[in-house]
Design a protein around this motif. Structure first.
Motif, PDB file in Angstrom:
ATOM      1  N   ASP A 168      67.424  76.304 -21.287  1.00  0.00           N
ATOM      2  CA  ASP A 168      66.871  74.663 -21.500  1.00  0.00           C
ATOM      3  C   ASP A 168      65.597  74.265 -21.268  1.00  0.00           C
ATOM      4  O   ASP A 168      65.253  73.164 -21.065  1.00  0.00           O
ATOM      5  N   ALA A 169      64.833  75.517 -20.360  1.00  0.00           N
ATOM      6  CA  ALA A 169      63.518  74.961 -20.029  1.00  0.00           C
ATOM      7  C   ALA A 169      62.670  74.454 -20.915  1.00  0.00           C
ATOM      8  O   ALA A 169      61.902  73.395 -20.959  1.00  0.00           O
ATOM      9  N   GLY A 170      62.422  75.005 -22.157  1.00  0.00           N
ATOM     10  CA  GLY A 170      61.736  74.540 -23.423  1.00  0.00           C
ATOM     11  C   GLY A 170      61.878  73.066 -23.549  1.00  0.00           C
ATOM     12  O   GLY A 170      61.240  72.088 -23.704  1.00  0.00           O
ATOM     13  N   THR A 171      63.374  72.740 -23.677  1.00  0.00           N
ATOM     14  CA  THR A 171      63.868  71.313 -24.063  1.00  0.00           C
ATOM     15  C   THR A 171      63.357  70.444 -22.960  1.00  0.00           C
ATOM     16  O   THR A 171      62.740  69.346 -23.111  1.00  0.00           O
ATOM     17  N   PHE A 177      56.859  66.374 -20.796  1.00  0.00           N
ATOM     18  CA  PHE A 177      55.596  67.225 -20.746  1.00  0.00           C
ATOM     19  C   PHE A 177      54.505  66.955 -19.813  1.00  0.00           C
ATOM     20  O   PHE A 177      53.797  67.856 -19.218  1.00  0.00           O
ATOM     21  N   GLN A 178      54.538  65.559 -19.340  1.00  0.00           N
ATOM     22  CA  GLN A 178      53.429  65.440 -18.501  1.00  0.00           C
ATOM     23  C   GLN A 178      53.629  65.975 -17.029  1.00  0.00           C
ATOM     24  O   GLN A 178      52.805  66.314 -16.350  1.00  0.00           O
ATOM     25  N   THR A 179      54.934  65.681 -16.813  1.00  0.00           N
ATOM     26  CA  THR A 179      55.152  66.252 -15.320  1.00  0.00           C
ATOM     27  C   THR A 179      54.747  67.798 -15.473  1.00  0.00           C
ATOM     28  O   THR A 179      54.402  68.570 -14.626  1.00  0.00           O
ATOM     29  N   ARG A 233      52.896  71.245 -26.983  1.00  0.00           N
ATOM     30  CA  ARG A 233      53.970  70.299 -27.484  1.00  0.00           C
ATOM     31  C   ARG A 233      54.379  70.487 -28.869  1.00  0.00           C
ATOM     32  O   ARG A 233      53.637  70.346 -29.757  1.00  0.00           O
ATOM     33  N   VAL A 234      55.637  70.526 -29.061  1.00  0.00           N
ATOM     34  CA  VAL A 234      56.354  70.607 -30.337  1.00  0.00           C
ATOM     35  C   VAL A 234      55.962  69.574 -31.081  1.00  0.00           C
ATOM     36  O   VAL A 234      55.780  69.563 -32.444  1.00  0.00           O
TER      37      VAL A 234
END
Length: 336
Positions: A168-171, A177-179, A233-234
């Motif tokens: 689940d890392a990508g999710t 994403f900012q973090t 970012r997706v």
């Protein structure tokens, strides 16, 4: 970097690479091959591209597999160094370049190290930034490496590897994403020691959407930040799962086994090779003393090794680029 200077190559194994090329203006100037790491693109080398191309050097900078304009497979086995190094050689072949000076940063140092093992005849000299030369350890596990480094430095170094290995890392990264960005590109180098190295620290920060005093380091432009966001970012058309695949490989048995066939004679660059190491003194992960001491061992006694230390963090090729460029130019000049 000038978009018109990018080319593409579909390699023999079917993956397409995007890469920046500026052709040499003089046969007396060696071509330089720059290899970036995680979670970057060829843009990380934009200062060096401008500096050395303007001085007549040939410059080749691929978007490494999984990044930027190159293909983004999510099968970790696609990133085996025996395969990626072959891809890089095919780029050189397409450009008609027989030999280059190899320059790596972060995980780019891994693939430069393996070029020394698989294709030493194509690299005339080696420069490593932040990360040092990475020896072949067929049986070394990520857990054992982390245990060793914790005992050496008193804190976890590679805890983030295990977060990136989570399904689940990508999710989670996409959600906050900012973090993720603020940890990967910290405004204070010590953030890596508290939020990246320890087990579960990166995971907990991203899970909770932790915020920081600044959203990016002072040396980073808004243009560069936007480039990273768009490439990863997706929702911006990017892809984070592919870059994370390297860490899924690094924590598996296949990582070491891939290099188990390398002969003893190719465990290090040829003794005739010149080596440059740029150490980042504020890097809490690629600890500068580790790299410096590694080049002081007997394995390097017959090499000509040049070491420079910089008052910067892991991203020294950006934050200290003026100093880095001048030192690199001087070193490359000594090769001629």
């Amino acid at each position: 970097m000038d978009p018109s200077l990018y080319r593409t190559l579909k390699t023999s194994r079917g993956y397409t690479y995007s890469y920046f090329v500026s052709t040499s203006k003089s046969t007396a100037k060696p071509t330089l091959l720059f290899l970036h790491g995680f979670p970057s693109t060829s843009y990380d080398w934009h200062y060096q591209a401008q500096y050395f191309a303007s001085r007549g050097h040939g410059v080749i900078i691929p978007d490494m597999l999984g990044y930027g304009g190159s293909d983004k497979p999510t099968d970790p086995l696609s990133y085996r160094s025996s395969l990626v190094t072959r891809d890089l050689i095919e780029i050189l072949d397409k450009e008609g370049i027989k030999k280059v000076v190899g320059i790596g940063h972060d995980l780019g140092c891994l693939f430069l190290s393996r070029l020394a093992s698989y294709f030493p005849e194509r690299i005339s000299a080696y420069a490593f930034f932040a990360g040092a030369y990475i020896p072949v350890y067929p049986d070394l596990s990520a857990q054992a490496l982390n245990t060793y480094l914790k005992a050496r430095h008193g804190y976890d170094i590679y805890g983030y590897w295990f977060f990136f290995n989570r399904e689940d890392a990508g999710t989670l990264i996409e959600k906050n994403f900012q973090t993720f960005f603020s940890i990967m590109y910290p405004h204070e180098p010590s953030i890596w020691r508290t939020h990246m190295g320890p087990m579960n620290a990166f995971y907990t920060s991203v899970l909770n959407g932790e915020t920081f005093k600044k959203d990016k380091p002072d040396w980073m432009s808004e243009e560069h930040k936007n480039h990273i966001w768009e490439s990863l970012r997706v929702e911006e058309g990017g892809e984070i799962e592919a870059p994370l695949s390297w860490y899924k490989l690094a924590t598996s048995r296949e990582f070491g086994q891939d290099d188990s066939s390398i002969p003893q004679t190719n465990l290090f660059p040829p003794s005739t090779s010149s080596i440059f190491f740029g150490a980042a003194k504020q890097d809490c992960i690629c600890v500068s003393t580790d790299g410096v001491e590694s080049f002081e061992t007997d394995a390097w006694k017959d090499h000509k090794v040049t070491i420079r230390e910089y008052e910067g963090d892991h991203w020294l090729i950006l934050s200290c680029h003026e100093e880095v460029d001048k030192d690199l130019e001087e070193w490359i000049g000594s090769l001629l």
